[in-house]
Scaffold this active site. Structure first.
Site, PDB file in Angstrom:
ATOM      1  N   SER A   1       0.852  -1.196   0.000  1.00 49.51           N
ATOM      2  CA  SER A   1       0.000   0.000   0.000  1.00 49.51           C
ATOM      3  C   SER A   1       0.885   1.243   0.000  1.00 49.51           C
ATOM      4  O   SER A   1       1.670   1.453   0.937  1.00 49.51           O
ATOM      5  CB  SER A   1      -0.891   0.017   1.243  1.00 49.51           C
TER       6      SER A   1
ATOM      7  N   HIS B   1      -1.417  -1.340  -4.150  1.00 49.28           N
ATOM      8  CA  HIS B   1      -2.669  -1.026  -3.450  1.00 49.28           C
ATOM      9  C   HIS B   1      -2.793   0.481  -3.268  1.00 49.28           C
ATOM     10  O   HIS B   1      -1.891   1.129  -2.722  1.00 49.28           O
ATOM     11  CB  HIS B   1      -2.658  -1.735  -2.095  1.00 49.28           C
TER      12      HIS B   1
ATOM     13  N   ASP C   1      -4.987   3.366  -1.627  1.00 47.62           N
ATOM     14  CA  ASP C   1      -6.005   3.647  -0.600  1.00 47.62           C
ATOM     15  C   ASP C   1      -6.614   5.033  -0.815  1.00 47.62           C
ATOM     16  O   ASP C   1      -5.961   6.050  -0.575  1.00 47.62           O
ATOM     17  CB  ASP C   1      -5.367   3.576   0.784  1.00 47.62           C
TER      18      ASP C   1
ATOM     19  N   MET D   1      -9.329   7.739   0.285  1.00 47.14           N
ATOM     20  CA  MET D   1     -10.168   8.120   1.440  1.00 47.14           C
ATOM     21  C   MET D   1     -10.736   9.511   1.231  1.00 47.14           C
ATOM     22  O   MET D   1     -10.038  10.397   0.721  1.00 47.14           O
ATOM     23  CB  MET D   1      -9.325   8.107   2.719  1.00 47.14           C
TER      24      MET D   1
ATOM     25  N   HIS E   1      -8.672   0.704  -3.589  1.00 46.07           N
ATOM     26  CA  HIS E   1      -9.529   0.480  -2.415  1.00 46.07           C
ATOM     27  C   HIS E   1     -10.242   1.784  -2.086  1.00 46.07           C
ATOM     28  O   HIS E   1      -9.635   2.707  -1.533  1.00 46.07           O
ATOM     29  CB  HIS E   1      -8.630   0.011  -1.246  1.00 46.07           C
TER      30      HIS E   1
ATOM     31  N   MET F   1     -12.349   3.897   0.011  1.00 42.69           N
ATOM     32  CA  MET F   1     -12.963   4.109   1.332  1.00 42.69           C
ATOM     33  C   MET F   1     -13.686   5.443   1.263  1.00 42.69           C
ATOM     34  O   MET F   1     -13.283   6.441   1.881  1.00 42.69           O
ATOM     35  CB  MET F   1     -11.861   4.096   2.409  1.00 42.69           C
TER      36      MET F   1
ATOM     37  N   MET G   1     -11.243  -6.448   5.862  1.00 41.64           N
ATOM     38  CA  MET G   1     -10.476  -5.436   6.607  1.00 41.64           C
ATOM     39  C   MET G   1     -10.108  -6.020   7.967  1.00 41.64           C
ATOM     40  O   MET G   1     -10.981  -6.449   8.728  1.00 41.64           O
ATOM     41  CB  MET G   1     -11.299  -4.166   6.822  1.00 41.64           C
TER      42      MET G   1
ATOM     43  N   GLY H   1      -8.883   3.676   7.582  1.00 43.46           N
ATOM     44  CA  GLY H   1      -8.599   5.091   7.793  1.00 43.46           C
ATOM     45  C   GLY H   1      -7.129   5.417   7.923  1.00 43.46           C
ATOM     46  O   GLY H   1      -6.687   6.471   7.506  1.00 43.46           O
TER      47      GLY H   1
ATOM     48  N   GLY I   1      -0.596   1.378   9.762  1.00 39.42           N
ATOM     49  CA  GLY I   1       0.157   1.173  10.997  1.00 39.42           C
ATOM     50  C   GLY I   1      -0.644   0.731  12.200  1.00 39.42           C
ATOM     51  O   GLY I   1      -0.154   0.810  13.327  1.00 39.42           O
TER      52      GLY I   1
ATOM     53  N   ASP J   1      -6.436  -6.860   4.532  1.00 41.25           N
ATOM     54  CA  ASP J   1      -5.868  -5.500   4.543  1.00 41.25           C
ATOM     55  C   ASP J   1      -5.870  -4.945   5.954  1.00 41.25           C
ATOM     56  O   ASP J   1      -6.934  -4.731   6.547  1.00 41.25           O
ATOM     57  CB  ASP J   1      -6.708  -4.616   3.611  1.00 41.25           C
TER      58      ASP J   1
ATOM     59  N   GLY K   1      -2.607  -4.276   9.203  1.00 42.86           N
ATOM     60  CA  GLY K   1      -1.829  -4.925  10.257  1.00 42.86           C
ATOM     61  C   GLY K   1      -1.124  -6.197   9.824  1.00 42.86           C
ATOM     62  O   GLY K   1      -0.789  -7.037  10.663  1.00 42.86           O
TER      63      GLY K   1
ATOM     64  N   GLY L   1       1.243  -2.160   4.154  1.00 43.76           N
ATOM     65  CA  GLY L   1       1.699  -0.777   4.016  1.00 43.76           C
ATOM     66  C   GLY L   1       2.946  -0.532   4.836  1.00 43.76           C
ATOM     67  O   GLY L   1       4.068  -0.525   4.330  1.00 43.76           O
TER      68      GLY L   1
HETATM   69  C1  DX5 Z   1      -6.246   1.204   6.004  1.00 42.95           C
HETATM   70  C2  DX5 Z   1      -5.853   0.913   4.574  1.00 42.95           C
HETATM   71  C3  DX5 Z   1      -4.725  -0.041   4.439  1.00 42.95           C
HETATM   72  C4  DX5 Z   1      -3.442   0.451   5.033  1.00 42.95           C
HETATM   73  C5  DX5 Z   1      -2.717  -0.733   5.570  1.00 42.95           C
HETATM   74  O1  DX5 Z   1      -7.401   1.928   6.049  1.00 42.95           O
HETATM   75  O2  DX5 Z   1      -6.939   0.373   3.841  1.00 42.95           O
HETATM   76  O3  DX5 Z   1      -4.523  -0.444   3.091  1.00 42.95           O
HETATM   77  O4  DX5 Z   1      -2.605   1.116   4.133  1.00 42.95           O
HETATM   78  O5  DX5 Z   1      -1.615  -0.298   6.274  1.00 42.95           O
HETATM   79  P1  DX5 Z   1      -0.847  -1.265   7.274  1.00 42.95           P
HETATM   80  O6  DX5 Z   1      -0.333  -2.426   6.428  1.00 42.95           O
HETATM   81  O7  DX5 Z   1       0.245  -0.401   7.794  1.00 42.95           O
HETATM   82  O8  DX5 Z   1      -1.810  -1.736   8.298  1.00 42.95           O
HETATM   83 ZN    ZN Z   2      -6.485  -0.542   1.815  1.00 45.94          ZN
END
Ligand code: DX5
Ligand code: ZN
Length: 224
Positions: A7, A32, A34, A36, A65, A67, A136, A141, A144, A174, A176, A196
């Site tokens: 990501s 990926h 993201d 938002m 993705h 969101m 998810m 959002g 990390g 997706d 953690g 990510g």
């Molecule tokens: C969170 C995103 C993820 C995010 C994952 O809302 O959809 O794609 O980038 O990041 P990590 O891998 O750090 O949890």
């Molecule tokens: Zn994502």
């Protein structure tokens, strides 16, 4: 082979092209993106112009993705020759069946994402329209965050359902995901793992991508 989708949310935005090229060189198979909107989730990130600026800097397929609260309105803006998936959130779609149909009609694969609190039954009647189900494993959002363990149960149930009903959607996880849990996530049934901070937070991004892919595909050193 199972796929890793780094990501770019955790990448250095001032050199996004190089950051995308680095994970491609390392062997990642998807990028990926993201998106938002500050409404569906409490954060603002990447729009279509930024995503399109990566065309020519990487040939990795885009895994978009969304969101966002109004995916029907904005999904067409993310269609490019490099877009493989456009994924919408089940919680954001009043008429999810229609939305998945219209994403497919754009000529890309349609994905549906489920927040940690959303049961699988929410998508039970649209699974024949899904090319991807994104589980998810954090609340969307931010990058990390810590992996929510109940997501493993959701992946296993989804994989069982796919087998029992003969569906062909891919399963993506997706949030953690890292070296400590990617093997278990893969065994539970995930085909695609998003990562990510585990990728872009590493001191050696190339080695980290290779490590994650090896763990995911059961080819890490010491394994058969
Ligand atoms: C969170 C995103 C993820 C995010 C994952 O809302 O959809 O794609 O980038 O990041 P990590 O891998 O750090 O949890
Ligand atoms: Zn994502």
């Amino acid at each position: 082979m199972k796929r890793l989708a780094p990501s770019v949310l955790s990448a250095d935005f001032s050199k996004l092209g190089e950051e995308a090229a680095a994970v491609e060189r390392a062997g990642a198979q998807l990028l990926h993106i993201d998106v938002m909107d500050g409404r569906f989730v409490p954060n603002l990130t990447i729009g279509p112009a930024v995503m399109k600026s990566l065309i020519g800097r990487t040939s990795l397929p885009f895994d978009v993705h969304l969101m966002i609260s109004d995916p029907d309105r904005y999904a067409p803006l993310f269609v490019t020759e490099q877009t493989e998936f456009i994924t919408v959130h089940a919680e954001a779609c009043t008429h999810l069946h229609r939305t998945l149909q219209s994403v497919r009609s754009l000529g890309v694969k349609a994905g549906v994402a489920l927040n940690p609190a959303t049961p699988l039954s929410t998508v039970e009647y649209v699974l024949e329209l899904a090319d991807l189900v994104l589980v998810m494993s954090v609340n969307p959002g931010f990058g990390g965050q810590s992996f929510i363990p109940s997501s493993l149960k959701k992946i296993r149930q989804l994989a069982d359902l796919r087998r029992a009903e003969g569906y062909s959607f891919e399963i993506e996880i997706d949030g953690g995901v890292g070296t400590a849990n990617i093997a278990e996530i893969s065994s539970a049934g995930a085909d695609i793992a998003v990562a990510g901070s585990a990728v872009y937070g590493a001191s050696d991004v190339d080695a980290r991508v290779k490590h994650l892919l090896a763990e995911m595909n059961g080819t890490a050193a010491g394994e058969k």
